[in-house]
Design a protein around this motif. Structure first.
Motif, PDB file in Angstrom:
ATOM      1  N   GLY A   1      41.175  37.987  35.297  1.00  0.00           N
ATOM      2  CA  GLY A   1      40.790  38.521  33.984  1.00  0.00           C
ATOM      3  C   GLY A   1      39.733  37.642  33.327  1.00  0.00           C
ATOM      4  N   ILE A   2      40.010  36.347  33.276  1.00  0.00           N
ATOM      5  CA  ILE A   2      39.039  35.411  32.695  1.00  0.00           C
ATOM      6  C   ILE A   2      37.758  35.410  33.540  1.00  0.00           C
ATOM      7  CG2 ILE A   2      38.546  32.958  32.255  1.00  0.00           C
ATOM      8  CD1 ILE A   2      40.523  34.025  30.225  1.00  0.00           C
ATOM      9  N   HIS A   3      37.941  35.427  34.843  1.00  0.00           N
ATOM     10  CA  HIS A   3      36.813  35.330  35.768  1.00  0.00           C
ATOM     11  C   HIS A   3      35.736  36.388  35.496  1.00  0.00           C
ATOM     12  CE1 HIS A   3      35.129  34.198  39.774  1.00  0.00           C
ATOM     13  NE2 HIS A   3      34.581  35.388  39.616  1.00  0.00           N
ATOM     14  N   TYR A   4      36.170  37.652  35.506  1.00  0.00           N
ATOM     15  CA  TYR A   4      35.170  38.712  35.350  1.00  0.00           C
ATOM     16  C   TYR A   4      34.606  38.785  33.932  1.00  0.00           C
ATOM     17  CZ  TYR A   4      36.033  40.118  40.089  1.00  0.00           C
ATOM     18  OH  TYR A   4      36.114  40.120  41.454  1.00  0.00           O
ATOM     19  N   GLY A   5      35.413  38.413  32.953  1.00  0.00           N
ATOM     20  CA  GLY A   5      34.903  38.379  31.583  1.00  0.00           C
ATOM     21  C   GLY A   5      33.856  37.285  31.424  1.00  0.00           C
ATOM     22  N   ALA A   6      34.107  36.154  32.071  1.00  0.00           N
ATOM     23  CA  ALA A   6      33.151  35.046  32.000  1.00  0.00           C
ATOM     24  C   ALA A   6      31.838  35.435  32.669  1.00  0.00           C
ATOM     25  CB  ALA A   6      33.761  33.800  32.666  1.00  0.00           C
ATOM     26  N   GLU A   7      31.953  36.117  33.808  1.00  0.00           N
ATOM     27  CA  GLU A   7      30.723  36.577  34.477  1.00  0.00           C
ATOM     28  C   GLU A   7      29.976  37.566  33.589  1.00  0.00           C
ATOM     29  OE1 GLU A   7      31.832  35.989  39.202  1.00  0.00           O
ATOM     30  OE2 GLU A   7      31.437  38.006  38.462  1.00  0.00           O
ATOM     31  N   ARG A   8      30.728  38.459  32.958  1.00  0.00           N
ATOM     32  CA  ARG A   8      30.102  39.451  32.083  1.00  0.00           C
ATOM     33  C   ARG A   8      29.320  38.779  30.955  1.00  0.00           C
ATOM     34  NH1 ARG A   8      31.168  44.779  30.476  1.00  0.00           N
ATOM     35  NH2 ARG A   8      31.578  45.016  32.694  1.00  0.00           N
ATOM     36  N   LEU A   9      29.880  37.700  30.443  1.00  0.00           N
ATOM     37  CA  LEU A   9      29.194  36.987  29.358  1.00  0.00           C
ATOM     38  C   LEU A   9      27.975  36.219  29.867  1.00  0.00           C
ATOM     39  CD1 LEU A   9      29.095  36.012  26.395  1.00  0.00           C
ATOM     40  CD2 LEU A   9      30.790  34.263  26.990  1.00  0.00           C
ATOM     41  N   GLY A  10      27.920  36.001  31.171  1.00  0.00           N
ATOM     42  CA  GLY A  10      26.774  35.271  31.716  1.00  0.00           C
ATOM     43  C   GLY A  10      27.045  33.795  31.922  1.00  0.00           C
ATOM     44  N   LEU A  11      28.319  33.464  32.089  1.00  0.00           N
ATOM     45  CA  LEU A  11      28.687  32.075  32.356  1.00  0.00           C
ATOM     46  C   LEU A  11      28.664  31.823  33.862  1.00  0.00           C
ATOM     47  CD1 LEU A  11      31.807  31.771  30.000  1.00  0.00           C
ATOM     48  CD2 LEU A  11      29.415  31.314  29.454  1.00  0.00           C
ATOM     49  N   THR A  12      28.615  30.542  34.230  1.00  0.00           N
ATOM     50  CA  THR A  12      28.808  30.153  35.620  1.00  0.00           C
ATOM     51  C   THR A  12      30.285  29.829  35.781  1.00  0.00           C
ATOM     52  OG1 THR A  12      26.614  29.151  35.633  1.00  0.00           O
ATOM     53  CG2 THR A  12      28.143  28.484  37.393  1.00  0.00           C
ATOM     54  N   VAL A  13      30.973  30.579  36.645  1.00  0.00           N
ATOM     55  CA  VAL A  13      32.424  30.400  36.754  1.00  0.00           C
ATOM     56  C   VAL A  13      32.778  29.439  37.885  1.00  0.00           C
ATOM     57  CG1 VAL A  13      34.653  31.552  36.925  1.00  0.00           C
ATOM     58  CG2 VAL A  13      32.693  32.784  36.007  1.00  0.00           C
ATOM     59  N   ILE A  14      33.697  28.537  37.599  1.00  0.00           N
ATOM     60  CA  ILE A  14      34.260  27.645  38.618  1.00  0.00           C
ATOM     61  C   ILE A  14      35.711  28.082  38.811  1.00  0.00           C
ATOM     62  CG2 ILE A  14      34.683  25.231  39.249  1.00  0.00           C
ATOM     63  CD1 ILE A  14      32.587  24.525  37.004  1.00  0.00           C
TER      64      ILE A  14
ATOM     65  N   ILE B   1      36.394  47.482  30.747  1.00  0.00           N
ATOM     66  CA  ILE B   1      36.928  47.182  29.407  1.00  0.00           C
ATOM     67  C   ILE B   1      37.512  45.770  29.391  1.00  0.00           C
ATOM     68  CG2 ILE B   1      38.761  47.774  27.759  1.00  0.00           C
ATOM     69  CD1 ILE B   1      38.446  50.717  28.783  1.00  0.00           C
ATOM     70  N   PHE B   2      38.246  45.445  30.454  1.00  0.00           N
ATOM     71  CA  PHE B   2      38.868  44.120  30.577  1.00  0.00           C
ATOM     72  C   PHE B   2      37.769  43.039  30.497  1.00  0.00           C
ATOM     73  CE2 PHE B   2      42.292  41.896  33.490  1.00  0.00           C
ATOM     74  CZ  PHE B   2      42.574  41.002  32.472  1.00  0.00           C
ATOM     75  N   ALA B   3      36.712  43.213  31.276  1.00  0.00           N
ATOM     76  CA  ALA B   3      35.625  42.232  31.276  1.00  0.00           C
ATOM     77  C   ALA B   3      34.983  42.155  29.889  1.00  0.00           C
ATOM     78  CB  ALA B   3      34.582  42.600  32.334  1.00  0.00           C
TER      79      ALA B   3
END
Ligand code: ADP
Ligand code: K
Length: 446
Positions: A143-156, A109-111
């Motif tokens: 929190g931001i990290h996993y949400g960004a991955e869920r959206l399909g972003l490349t996380v730094i 849910i968080f992601a």
């Protein structure tokens, strides 16, 4: 772009029906599992079997920060520990106070809500996001990290601080998105200008900023200084973390969408607790509708804002205005929450300090600074043959130097923030009218 158009644009009547059903389920779930809620519901004479959902919402009691403290660490959890996939703490509470837990489903849910938020902030799959939120117990980083991955972003995952490194990566990796506290985004903007880095050397387009209050003036500065469209992301650990609400990039300045299928918002009077009508300012109260590890009913956030529906909005969910202040004396310093009583606890653990203290928050450039002024106990000064204390007198006495150092170190260790400590003699702090000390002076003026 909408991450989950079906839910984000769910017609209001269906959204209300979904909330109603989920609220009833959540109340029954907690009544069966968490002694704190069992007691609270019983005291209020609420029978989960006949609880009517939204119509009965205002009959439920509030959950407050003190309830987390009283039930530390796991007393509010609704599942056995083996089902808890992750723990976090509220920022500024490195030790006791607020522990929160998530099942694997809760992390999903968080992601999801962070993915929705980042999409609303302008992000598109395939973009790169530099995450300057702190990683660790604080909910912001992961929190931001996993949400960004869920959206399909490349996380730094650079985490907070180390400005040189941040600026290097902004130039070398060319991320399109920055996540940070607004005050840290200001620092980056100022450093970019100071070092003469041209905006053409960067690819930034969007910034999602939160964890502390900010103003339109800060938005203008960050947008110009970083070449981004900057949106507000709001959240809190007790509810889930960042991603409880988010401003849509095309609708900047009109409020942040509260993801109402998961979080049920209310605005109540800060003195009476009575629900207030749409558009009025009061305390934001949030109920989780879907979490399993540690759901909360009517959490008193202490944040002052309003709720309003936007008939021209791209989503059907309600919007909340910017946070206008706090109903209590909590200060947010560089995104870290902190209560002056935390300083008081440290003072009482140290010999030779008196309980007369003052916390003064100021801004140097765009960064918050805190000075703690505390009076030294009379007997010690008599022993040292001193009266009023000046910084020079403190510097001249090894014992006072050590005391000052210990106090500052304890503050850093227990609260997680560096503060300047000033020792004063008895009676040196200014008393207000009735002889009462005002403990907090917030001179930051945003
Ligand atoms: P977070 O990771 O979101 O900072 P914390 O639990 O540490 O979570 O702190 C939550 C508190 O931080 C909120 O109750 C609010 O006071 C403040 N906060 C978080 N986001 C914002 C925001 N966008 N604007 C204003 N205040 C915020
Ligand atoms: K915060």
């Amino acid at each position: 772009m909408l991450f989950n158009p079906e839910i984000e644009q769910l017609p209001r009547p269906r959204l209300r029906a979904l909330q109603n059903e989920r609220l009833q389920e959540q109340v029954a779930y907690l009544a069966a599992r968490v002694p704190f809620y069992q007691r609270q519901l019983a005291e209020l004479g609420i029978n989960p079997a006949t609880f009517r959902g939204l119509d009965d919402l205002a009959k439920l009691g509030f959950t407050k920060k003190t309830d987390f403290r009283d039930n530390y660490p796991f007393g509010l959890f609704a599942v056995p520990q083996a089902e808890v996939a992750r723990l976090h703490c509220s920022s500024g509470t490195t030790g006791k106070a607020t522990v929160v837990g998530y099942t694997a489903g809760d992390l999903g849910i968080f992601a999801e809500v962070v993915a929705r938020s980042l999409a609303a902030a302008g992000c598109r799959p395939g973009m790169k996001l530099q995450n300057a939120y702190g990683y660790g117990l604080f909910t912001g980083g992961l929190g931001i990290h996993y949400g960004a991955e869920r959206l399909g972003l490349t996380v730094i995952p650079v985490s907070g601080g180390s400005t040189d490194r941040q600026l290097q990566l902004l130039q070398d990796f060319q991320p399109e998105i920055l996540c940070a506290t607004p005050s840290y985004a200001q620092v980056l903007a100022e450093e970019i200008a100071r070092r003469g880095i041209g905006l053409e050397a960067l690819s930034l387009r969007y910034a999602a900023l939160g964890a502390e209050p900010w103003s339109e003036a800060v938005r203008a500065q960050v947008q110009a200084g970083l070449g981004v469209a900057a949106t507000n992301i709001y959240g809190l650990s007790e509810i889930i973390g960042p991603g409880v609400s988010q401003e849509a990039v095309e609708e900047r300045g009109t409020g942040s969408y509260v993801w109402e299928d998961h979080f049920l918002p209310e605005i109540v009077d800060k003195d009476t607790g009575e629900p207030l009508p749409e558009g009025e300012l009061g305390v934001l109260v949030l109920t989780t509708l879907t979490k399993k590890a540690m759901p909360v009913l009517r959490y008193w956030t202490g944040d002052i804002t309003d709720l309003h529906h936007d008939p021209h909005g791209s989503r059907t969910h309600v919007k909340m205005g910017p946070i206008r202040g706090r109903a209590d004396d909590m200060l947010i310093i560089r995104g870290v929450n902190f209560f002056p009583t935390q300083v008081e606890d440290i003072i009482s653990s140290l010999a030779h300090l008196s309980p007369s203290y003052q916390v003064v928050a100021t801004r140097r450039g765009s960064l918050d600074e805190v000075e703690v002024r505390v009076e030294v106990a009379e007997p010690l000064l008599r022993e040292l043959g001193l009266g009023a204390l000046t910084p020079a007198a403190v510097a001249a006495h090894d014992y006072l130097q050590a005391l000052q150092g210990t106090f500052a170190r304890k503050i850093k260790d227990n609260i997680g923030l560096s503060m300047t400590v000033s020792l004063l003699g008895p009676g040196q702090l200014p008393r207000s009218e009735g002889g009462k000390l005002s403990r907090v002076q917030d001179l930051r003026g945003r």
